[in-house]
Design a protein around this motif. Structure first.
Motif, PDB file in Angstrom:
ATOM      1  N   ALA A 276       0.840  -1.298   0.109  1.00 29.22           N
ATOM      2  CA  ALA A 276      -0.002   0.241  -0.111  1.00 29.22           C
ATOM      3  C   ALA A 276       0.802   1.164  -0.055  1.00 29.22           C
ATOM      4  O   ALA A 276       0.700   2.286  -0.446  1.00 29.22           O
ATOM      5  N   ILE A 277       2.023   1.200   0.698  1.00 33.93           N
ATOM      6  CA  ILE A 277       3.091   2.271   0.719  1.00 33.93           C
ATOM      7  C   ILE A 277       3.636   2.456  -0.677  1.00 33.93           C
ATOM      8  O   ILE A 277       3.613   3.553  -1.127  1.00 33.93           O
ATOM      9  N   VAL A 278       4.051   1.461  -1.161  1.00 36.68           N
ATOM     10  CA  VAL A 278       4.347   1.646  -2.633  1.00 36.68           C
ATOM     11  C   VAL A 278       3.417   2.291  -3.462  1.00 36.68           C
ATOM     12  O   VAL A 278       3.763   3.068  -4.347  1.00 36.68           O
ATOM     13  N   HIS A 279       2.196   1.654  -3.329  1.00 34.03           N
ATOM     14  CA  HIS A 279       1.035   2.289  -4.150  1.00 34.03           C
ATOM     15  C   HIS A 279       0.779   3.860  -4.102  1.00 34.03           C
ATOM     16  O   HIS A 279       0.776   4.565  -5.091  1.00 34.03           O
ATOM     17  N   LEU A 280       1.039   4.319  -2.850  1.00 35.56           N
ATOM     18  CA  LEU A 280       0.847   5.430  -2.561  1.00 35.56           C
ATOM     19  C   LEU A 280       1.759   6.405  -3.154  1.00 35.56           C
ATOM     20  O   LEU A 280       1.657   7.427  -3.750  1.00 35.56           O
ATOM     21  N   TYR A 281       3.175   5.777  -3.301  1.00 40.95           N
ATOM     22  CA  TYR A 281       4.271   6.676  -4.068  1.00 40.95           C
ATOM     23  C   TYR A 281       4.121   6.673  -5.357  1.00 40.95           C
ATOM     24  O   TYR A 281       4.423   7.495  -6.174  1.00 40.95           O
ATOM     25  N   GLN A 282       3.481   5.486  -5.808  1.00 41.29           N
ATOM     26  CA  GLN A 282       3.182   5.490  -7.245  1.00 41.29           C
ATOM     27  C   GLN A 282       2.046   6.616  -7.721  1.00 41.29           C
ATOM     28  O   GLN A 282       2.167   7.445  -8.715  1.00 41.29           O
ATOM     29  N   VAL A 283       1.072   6.699  -6.794  1.00 39.44           N
ATOM     30  CA  VAL A 283       0.092   7.764  -7.215  1.00 39.44           C
ATOM     31  C   VAL A 283       0.764   9.068  -6.958  1.00 39.44           C
ATOM     32  O   VAL A 283       0.338  10.019  -7.783  1.00 39.44           O
ATOM     33  N   PHE A 284       1.489   9.557  -5.942  1.00 39.60           N
ATOM     34  CA  PHE A 284       2.185  10.570  -5.718  1.00 39.60           C
ATOM     35  C   PHE A 284       3.061  11.117  -7.100  1.00 39.60           C
ATOM     36  O   PHE A 284       3.192  12.085  -7.627  1.00 39.60           O
ATOM     37  N   LEU A 285       3.715   9.953  -7.693  1.00 48.72           N
ATOM     38  CA  LEU A 285       4.553  10.143  -8.728  1.00 48.72           C
ATOM     39  C   LEU A 285       3.796  10.586  -9.995  1.00 48.72           C
ATOM     40  O   LEU A 285       4.074  11.455 -11.021  1.00 48.72           O
ATOM     41  N   GLN A 286       2.560   9.902 -10.024  1.00 51.71           N
ATOM     42  CA  GLN A 286       1.737  10.144 -11.188  1.00 51.71           C
ATOM     43  C   GLN A 286       1.187  11.698 -11.358  1.00 51.71           C
ATOM     44  O   GLN A 286       1.212  12.356 -12.419  1.00 51.71           O
ATOM     45  N   GLU A 287       1.020  12.202  -9.991  1.00 52.61           N
ATOM     46  CA  GLU A 287       0.544  13.410  -9.934  1.00 52.61           C
ATOM     47  C   GLU A 287       1.564  14.611 -10.193  1.00 52.61           C
ATOM     48  O   GLU A 287       1.468  15.649 -10.613  1.00 52.61           O
ATOM     49  N   TYR A 288       2.802  14.039  -9.804  1.00 51.53           N
ATOM     50  CA  TYR A 288       3.893  14.844  -9.937  1.00 51.53           C
ATOM     51  C   TYR A 288       4.331  15.166 -11.363  1.00 51.53           C
ATOM     52  O   TYR A 288       4.292  16.231 -11.735  1.00 51.53           O
ATOM     53  N   ASN A 289       4.136  14.137 -11.891  1.00 48.21           N
ATOM     54  CA  ASN A 289       4.305  14.303 -13.416  1.00 48.21           C
ATOM     55  C   ASN A 289       3.371  14.861 -14.123  1.00 48.21           C
ATOM     56  O   ASN A 289       3.537  15.699 -15.125  1.00 48.21           O
ATOM     57  N   ARG A 290       2.057  14.804 -13.560  1.00 49.27           N
ATOM     58  CA  ARG A 290       0.868  15.376 -14.453  1.00 49.27           C
ATOM     59  C   ARG A 290       1.070  17.067 -14.017  1.00 49.27           C
ATOM     60  O   ARG A 290       0.574  17.805 -14.821  1.00 49.27           O
ATOM     61  N   THR A 291       1.393  17.344 -12.756  1.00 50.57           N
ATOM     62  CA  THR A 291       1.250  18.613 -12.750  1.00 50.57           C
ATOM     63  C   THR A 291       2.504  19.615 -12.285  1.00 50.57           C
ATOM     64  O   THR A 291       2.466  20.839 -12.457  1.00 50.57           O
ATOM     65  N   TYR A 292       3.512  18.774 -11.597  1.00 48.16           N
ATOM     66  CA  TYR A 292       4.439  19.566 -10.914  1.00 48.16           C
ATOM     67  C   TYR A 292       5.961  19.514 -11.570  1.00 48.16           C
ATOM     68  O   TYR A 292       6.894  19.963 -10.812  1.00 48.16           O
ATOM     69  N   LEU A 293       5.993  18.715 -12.688  1.00 42.32           N
ATOM     70  CA  LEU A 293       7.268  18.476 -13.459  1.00 42.32           C
ATOM     71  C   LEU A 293       7.892  19.546 -13.541  1.00 42.32           C
ATOM     72  O   LEU A 293       7.443  20.654 -14.139  1.00 42.32           O
ATOM     73  N   PRO A 294       9.285  19.983 -12.963  1.00 48.71           N
ATOM     74  CA  PRO A 294      10.020  21.227 -13.237  1.00 48.71           C
ATOM     75  C   PRO A 294      10.740  21.439 -14.865  1.00 48.71           C
ATOM     76  O   PRO A 294      11.802  20.984 -14.908  1.00 48.71           O
ATOM     77  N   THR A 295       9.597  21.417 -15.462  1.00 47.96           N
ATOM     78  CA  THR A 295      10.216  21.606 -17.079  1.00 47.96           C
ATOM     79  C   THR A 295       9.459  22.944 -17.598  1.00 47.96           C
ATOM     80  O   THR A 295       8.509  23.444 -17.218  1.00 47.96           O
TER      81      THR A 295
END
Length: 378
Positions: A276-295
């Motif tokens: 579940a914790i690994v899944h949590l970070y997968q969700v976080f990474l998806q949202e990061y790539n979608r919204t906050y990627l520093p590019t």
């Protein structure tokens, strides 16, 4: 209220080779390690706002601090806190590049803004995710422990809550980053006052910025963004899960459930929690790539908006600071009031106020300035 030691060093050793060569090899190693430590970043530096110096509580003579505290009738902790915030070390050859910036630029922020509380929180941004970590979302506060559900001896992640938590936590962390950006920016503007008041001596003020002739320094601000953006988000993006041991987040969640009377000893449950914790970070990474990627490429994400807004804000400040209004002899310190206003306005909710400050300068600061000027000259 600030003490700076200027030490003539470069590249990890004293520049006076005669003095350096008089030191024993083990002494040279100690000096080199200390000088190298001055340029190493850690989030603990922010606890020592506004100097961000090398003075640590454990390095102080506590008996002397207690004696001093008794003589001024203050708690010893107050003396220690004052010292770690007041002592700085700069290389002698670069003193002019640091001293005005730190003395004129930062120290007033401790007394006239609320930056101190944000810097205290910024100190914790390098720590791993905890069960009690609370994000403030549109629906109210949401703790990390609320993202996990116990379902018949297994742990499930609530993805909707996880996304909500992530965006709330990112906004909080970026708000702390914005506090640092604003604090450094107004310190740059305060430093520029020397160039404005003493143009004939401007060449004596050393600067690493390409914008020495401007109040704000876009290149230094962008360097701060580049350096800190991912660092403040890193604990939300790096997962550390081991089959051999439990991390802090796992330990805290298991302790919560054990207190509620749930059976937490089964290997199946503990493995499910890790998943579940690994899944949590997968969700976080998806949202990061979608919204906050520093590019700056592709769709306009928050990073692009942040850089664009920083440019708008600095252009507005540069224009105001050097405007003819600043040259009128009204007896009111227009330029000083400008940076104090920016610091005070942005020190209660920096994430929200960062986006609006350039409009606020036009809509509030200038009308208030003209009103104040009219009242004082009437």
């Amino acid at each position: 209220m600030q003490i700076f030691f200027c030490i003539d060093y470069q590249d990890g050793q004293l520049r006076d080779l005669t003095l350096w060569n008089q030191l024993m090899p083990e002494e040279q190693v100690q000096v080199r390690e200390f000088l190298d430590s001055l340029k190493q970043f850690n989030f603990g530096l922010f606890q020592r706002f506004p100097v961000f110096g090398p003075c640590l509580p454990q390095r102080l003579d506590h008996a002397w601090c207690a004696q001093l505290a008794e003589s001024i009738d203050r708690p010893t902790t107050d003396v220690i806190q004052s010292l770690i915030r007041a002592v700085g070390i700069v290389p002698t050859s670069k003193a002019e590049a640091f001293l005005l910036h730190d003395i004129w630029g930062h120290h007033w922020q401790l007394m006239l803004t609320q930056f101190e509380s944000d810097y205290a929180l910024l100190t914790t941004c390098g720590e791993g995710l905890r069960a009690g970590e609370t994000a403030y979302t549109d629906d109210g506060p949401l703790a990390c422990r609320e993202l996990f559900e116990w379902v018949t001896d297994a742990v499930k992640l609530d993805e909707a809550k996880a996304r909500q938590f992530f965006h709330g936590e990112v906004r909080q962390r970026l708000g702390l980053l914005f506090t640092h950006l604003i604090g450094e920016m107004v310190a740059d503007v305060a430093e520029f006052k020397f160039v404005w008041d003493c143009p004939q001596s401007a060449d004596q003020l050393l600067s690493s910025s390409l914008f020495k002739a401007e109040p704000t320094k876009l290149d230094l601000s962008l360097a701060d963004v580049d350096f800190l953006f991912l660092r403040v988000l890193q604990p939300l993006l790096e997962v550390h899960v081991s089959v051999l041991e439990e991390g802090e987040l796992e330990t805290e969640l298991l302790a919560d459930w054990a207190e509620l009377g749930y059976p937490v000893d089964s290997l199946e449950l503990r493995t499910s929690l890790k998943q579940a914790i690994v899944h949590l970070y997968q969700v976080f990474l998806q949202e990061y790539n979608r919204t906050y990627l520093p590019t700056m490429m592709g769709e306009m994400g928050l990073f692009t908006q942040m850089v664009s807004n920083l440019l708008y804000l600095q252009n507005a400040i540069n224009s105001l600071y050097t405007d003819v209004t600043a040259q009128t002899d009204s007896g009111l310190p227009f330029q000083d009031l400008l940076i104090v206003f920016i610091g005070c306005y942005c020190s209660s909710d920096s994430f929200a106020e960062f986006w609006a400050i350039d409009d606020v300068l036009a809509g509030y600061f200038l009308p208030c300035w003209y009103h104040l000027q009219a009242v004082t000259t009437a």
